[in-house]
Design a protein around this motif. Sequence first.
Motif, PDB file in Angstrom:
ATOM      1  N   SER A  26      45.829  33.369  46.126  1.00 33.28           N
ATOM      2  CA  SER A  26      45.121  34.523  46.329  1.00 33.28           C
ATOM      3  C   SER A  26      44.237  33.896  46.747  1.00 33.28           C
ATOM      4  CB  SER A  26      44.710  36.367  46.300  1.00 33.28           C
ATOM      5  OG  SER A  26      45.748  36.539  47.287  1.00 33.28           O
ATOM      6  N   ARG A  27      43.754  33.485  44.853  1.00 28.45           N
ATOM      7  CA  ARG A  27      42.545  32.302  44.184  1.00 28.45           C
ATOM      8  C   ARG A  27      42.527  30.993  44.925  1.00 28.45           C
ATOM      9  NH1 ARG A  27      40.984  33.924  38.645  1.00 28.45           N
ATOM     10  NH2 ARG A  27      40.425  31.588  39.041  1.00 28.45           N
ATOM     11  N   ASN A 383      42.465  51.041  46.193  1.00 27.95           N
ATOM     12  CA  ASN A 383      42.160  49.630  45.570  1.00 27.95           C
ATOM     13  C   ASN A 383      42.008  49.121  44.218  1.00 27.95           C
ATOM     14  OD1 ASN A 383      41.745  47.314  47.850  1.00 27.95           O
ATOM     15  ND2 ASN A 383      40.967  49.217  49.034  1.00 27.95           N
ATOM     16  N   TYR A 407      34.609  43.621  43.446  1.00 26.03           N
ATOM     17  CA  TYR A 407      35.699  43.736  43.933  1.00 26.03           C
ATOM     18  C   TYR A 407      34.827  43.693  45.488  1.00 26.03           C
ATOM     19  CZ  TYR A 407      40.427  44.778  45.689  1.00 26.03           C
ATOM     20  OH  TYR A 407      41.581  44.903  46.623  1.00 26.03           O
ATOM     21  N   ARG A 411      34.789  41.121  48.472  1.00 26.83           N
ATOM     22  CA  ARG A 411      35.203  40.821  49.264  1.00 26.83           C
ATOM     23  C   ARG A 411      35.135  40.908  50.965  1.00 26.83           C
ATOM     24  NH1 ARG A 411      38.989  46.187  52.181  1.00 26.83           N
ATOM     25  NH2 ARG A 411      36.705  46.742  52.322  1.00 26.83           N
ATOM     26  N   ARG A 428      33.363  39.913  58.878  1.00 24.24           N
ATOM     27  CA  ARG A 428      33.751  39.418  57.066  1.00 24.24           C
ATOM     28  C   ARG A 428      32.624  38.283  57.064  1.00 24.24           C
ATOM     29  NH1 ARG A 428      39.562  39.994  55.370  1.00 24.24           N
ATOM     30  NH2 ARG A 428      38.952  38.441  53.408  1.00 24.24           N
ATOM     31  N   ARG A 432      32.498  30.710  50.841  1.00 24.03           N
ATOM     32  CA  ARG A 432      33.583  30.430  50.166  1.00 24.03           C
ATOM     33  C   ARG A 432      32.899  30.493  48.675  1.00 24.03           C
ATOM     34  NH1 ARG A 432      38.257  27.032  51.707  1.00 24.03           N
ATOM     35  NH2 ARG A 432      40.373  28.525  51.032  1.00 24.03           N
ATOM     36  N   SER A 486      37.424  36.330  42.067  1.00 19.99           N
ATOM     37  CA  SER A 486      38.450  35.085  43.167  1.00 19.99           C
ATOM     38  C   SER A 486      39.649  35.655  43.914  1.00 19.99           C
ATOM     39  CB  SER A 486      38.826  33.888  41.659  1.00 19.99           C
ATOM     40  OG  SER A 486      37.615  33.452  40.735  1.00 19.99           O
ATOM     41  N   HIS A 487      39.722  36.659  43.544  1.00 16.12           N
ATOM     42  CA  HIS A 487      41.477  37.548  44.105  1.00 16.12           C
ATOM     43  C   HIS A 487      40.726  37.044  46.027  1.00 16.12           C
ATOM     44  CE1 HIS A 487      44.558  40.140  44.970  1.00 16.12           C
ATOM     45  NE2 HIS A 487      43.520  40.957  45.889  1.00 16.12           N
ATOM     46  N   TRP A 488      39.650  36.885  46.478  1.00 14.35           N
ATOM     47  CA  TRP A 488      39.573  36.891  47.606  1.00 14.35           C
ATOM     48  C   TRP A 488      39.253  35.385  47.735  1.00 14.35           C
ATOM     49  CZ3 TRP A 488      40.801  41.561  49.343  1.00 14.35           C
ATOM     50  CH2 TRP A 488      40.647  42.315  49.077  1.00 14.35           C
ATOM     51  N   ARG A 490      37.127  33.383  46.285  1.00 13.45           N
ATOM     52  CA  ARG A 490      36.012  32.817  46.433  1.00 13.45           C
ATOM     53  C   ARG A 490      35.559  32.896  45.490  1.00 13.45           C
ATOM     54  NH1 ARG A 490      34.418  35.075  52.057  1.00 13.45           N
ATOM     55  NH2 ARG A 490      35.224  36.659  52.426  1.00 13.45           N
TER      56      ARG A 490
END
Length: 581
Positions: A26-27, A383, A407, A411, A428, A432, A486-488, A490
């Motif tokens: 994901s990162r 979540n 978070y 997103r 959306r 990034r 960074s989970h998304w 980005r």
Amino acid sequence: MCGIYFSIDKSDFLWPDAKLKYLLHSRGPDSQHSLAFSHPQKTSAENSVCLAIQSTVLSLRGDQVVSQPLQDEAAGLVLCWNGEAWKIGECPISGNDAQVIFHMLITALTQHVASSTDTRQVVITQLLASVAGPFSFVLFDQISGQVHFGRDRLGRRSLLQCQKLDSFSLCSLGTWESNDHWSEVATDGFYVINLTENTPQNGNRIRPIIQSWSSLNAQTHCSQNQNGSLSASEVIWQGHLNKELPTSDSSPLTPASYSVHEIESNLRHSLQLRILDIPSTHPNQQAEMLTSMSKIAILFSGGLDCSLIARVSHELLPCHETIDLLNVAFENPRIHNNISSPFETCPDRITGHQSVEELRRVCPNRTWRFVEIDVPYSETIENRQTIIELMKPHNTEMDLSIALALYFAARGIGKVQDAGTATRSAYRTPARVLLSGLGADELFGGYQRHATAFARSHFEGLLDELNLDISRIGKRNLGRDDRVISHWGREVRYPYLDETLFAWAMATPVWQKCGFWTSEWPHADGKSKANFLEPGKKLLRLLACKLGMQQVANEKKRAIQFGARTAKMDARKTKGTDMLS
């Protein structure tokens, strides 16, 4: 930006489990690669220690994806790099920074192939310590049998460590189902593990050797400038805060103060490094489609820090490039109690609308896309556990309330108002790269506790409080925020934490950053509107006035958890410092 995993074990190759692999991917969704090595132990030639290495990549530098780990068999080097090297020394880096750093390491160490382990260690440490930018890294030097790892001095990128009896692991984030104890790698220096002499055997734990910043300062790379002043990097390493106190002859901060010019120049330079030359994420799109697709987005509450970032970014980017402003608002059942529009009444939503309208007035030839990110309470609950795991080892109510806002903002899923209509369409952000105003409060005295410290002990108390906040920013905020955002896929960048800007702010006298003043000395001439600005972060407020953002200059400081209403979402009486149950 990348995800790093590295493990050392005396009997087997330890790879990340399925969940950790997912989080790493994901990162870094652009590339994933693994390497494995067996390294002999000096104490027992028949046994080898096992090294498992994995990297994922989010490609934001250069014109192509560069997979990691980077390996050069001839030089015996393997590098996992997570971050952005803007400069090495005073030399800007163009292209893929991981490749540039790796090639510099190869060149430097090629000259020391026959040198002692200590010499190679110094060469590596000096080169990496000269990097300006946010980073964490793991470097395996096969020739010396050493593993180097660490984070930049401010801790802007996450790196966790897990020590067990028979193994040692490093990762950008941790796993929490087992009894593994992950902790953040400290930012007090770089760490070294000697595999040939310091491996898990006979019940002994791996013991890293720290190359502390104080010992690094004794090395040649920490030379002073010709005028005797400290270099930007040295100020960062040593943590020097100018503690000079004003006298009755000292000039209060005014619109004409030289520091107003200096902060504008430093902020502009910082943003140039962070927002120019970002590669397009959609290379196959037609040119007319790309003009409306944002390369950067700003975590946007409408407050002073983020609005200044937006305003200065406008001066640097081509006018046809759209800038996304990510504004998050939460349904908080403790506050809203069935209000028909819980999101529009959030303080940050109200401030966000006001500030974007001022941006549109001051910068009318720019498309500012205000992204309304509404988070129902049900989605927060859904979540919540994922966010708790991402932010760990941080584990307090305040950490969660801040992480919730970051978070969902990162997103980047919300609604935007269609031009010329009242209709809002789903959107959306494709950006990034995210920009954050973190660091402004710590450097320029923006928290309420700074005003309280001044009220109690004048400038001495204010300086002590600023010094405390600056010294712990990496431990309190940055690692946690990196893992959550960074989970998304980005990357978050912090213009106020640029090394040059940071060093300048540290060296500037406190009365040239804040508007706090003693009752005996005037802080206003009674004529200019700038004299009625709040004292906290007054330097930034004066810059906002100079750039035509009078309303933004007067915005009061509001913590993210209260502005987005993520704090105290249930009826329990809790404090921010309470541990999560």
